[in-house]
Design an enzyme around this catalytic site. Structure first.
Site, short mmCIF file in Angstrom:
data_model
loop_
_atom_site.label_atom_id
_atom_site.label_comp_id
_atom_site.label_asym_id
_atom_site.label_seq_id
_atom_site.Cartn_x
_atom_site.Cartn_y
_atom_site.Cartn_z
N GLY A 52 0.85 -1.19 -0.14
CA GLY A 52 0.12 0.02 -0.16
C GLY A 52 0.75 1.23 0.15
CD GLU A 53 2.27 6.31 0.81
OE1 GLU A 53 3.79 6.14 0.48
OE2 GLU A 53 2.05 6.94 1.89
CB SER A 54 5.24 2.84 3.62
OG SER A 54 5.98 3.81 2.70
CB CYS A 84 5.07 -3.80 -1.11
SG CYS A 84 5.59 -2.27 -2.38
NE ARG A 146 4.28 4.55 -5.96
CZ ARG A 146 3.64 5.52 -5.18
NH1 ARG A 146 2.62 5.17 -5.21
NH2 ARG A 146 4.26 6.19 -4.32
CG HIS A 185 2.51 -6.31 -4.04
ND1 HIS A 185 1.70 -6.11 -2.96
CD2 HIS A 185 3.21 -5.57 -4.55
CE1 HIS A 185 2.15 -4.69 -2.91
NE2 HIS A 185 3.17 -4.31 -3.87
CD GLU A 187 -0.13 -8.87 -1.85
OE1 GLU A 187 -0.16 -7.75 -2.14
OE2 GLU A 187 1.12 -9.65 -1.50
#
Length: 205
Positions: A52-54, A84, A146, A185, A187
């Protein structure tokens, strides 16, 4: 067995699905919980911090008082897989490929340095077959979005996944005792081997 998935952002439900599929394949009577509150961290056998966005995940985890307790639990030995953004949160040192050093609140529990957006922004996402130490000889189709890279490691941390990128060897998976950090990822594939590895080799060890 009870495994949590930090539920603030990212591929939460994809990890839930992969864990349930892994439990079924391994013949384990397991339960998966989505974690958004501190009290949900109790009685877990392991936890996944999804991509996601850390920065967003870190801020939400801090605001809900999950961040500090999660840090304590991991230091005490709770098995964790950071994917990630999750790998960025685990790292003791973080820089951004573009803006340099970042000041986001981190768990800072793993002896790794991570560079955010190492491979570029969204347009530079890619897939690659990699062979992971401790898994088996069959390549794993890794999806990078990303993605960060593990640019340094020390102490008990050992790299278990390395790729060649622009002529350089880049670490994209590492393990330090109860902690597993992945740049990619798992998943987003149908391959449960990494989730099964987390269950069998890190949680059940």
């Amino acid at each position: 067995m009870r495994i949590g998935v930090l539920g603030f952002q990212g591929g939460v439900y994809e990890h839930v699905y992969m864990l349930k599929k892994s439990f079924h394949e391994l013949g384990i009577n397991g339960k998966v919980l989505i974690v958004k509150k501190p009290q949900q961290l109790h009685d877990l056998d392991g936890i996944i911090i999804p991509g996601g966005e850390s920065t967003t995940i870190s801020i939400l985890a801090r605001k809900t008082n999950v961040l500090e307790l999660l840090r304590e639990k991991i230091v005490e030995g709770l098995p964790v897989m950071g994917v990630c953004a999750g790998a960025i949160m685990l790292a003791k040192e973080v820089v951004d490929q573009v803006v340099g050093e970042t000041k986001q609140p981190l768990l800072g529990v793993m002896d790794i340095a991570v560079t955010r957006n190492y491979f570029g922004r969204q347009r530079e996402s890619f897939e690659l077959d990699i062979v992971l130490d401790e898994l088996d000889d069959k390549p794993f189709r890794a999806v990078f979005i990303r993605a960060p890279a593990i640019t340094k490691y020390w102490g008990a941390t050992k790299p278990i996944g390395i790729i060649n990128y622009n002529g350089e060897k880049v670490v994209v998976a590492a393990r330090e005792n109860n902690k597993l950090a992945l740049s990619f990822h798992p998943e987003l594939t149908s391959d449960t081997r990494i989730h099964r590895y987390f269950i069998e080799k890190i949680i059940k060890k």
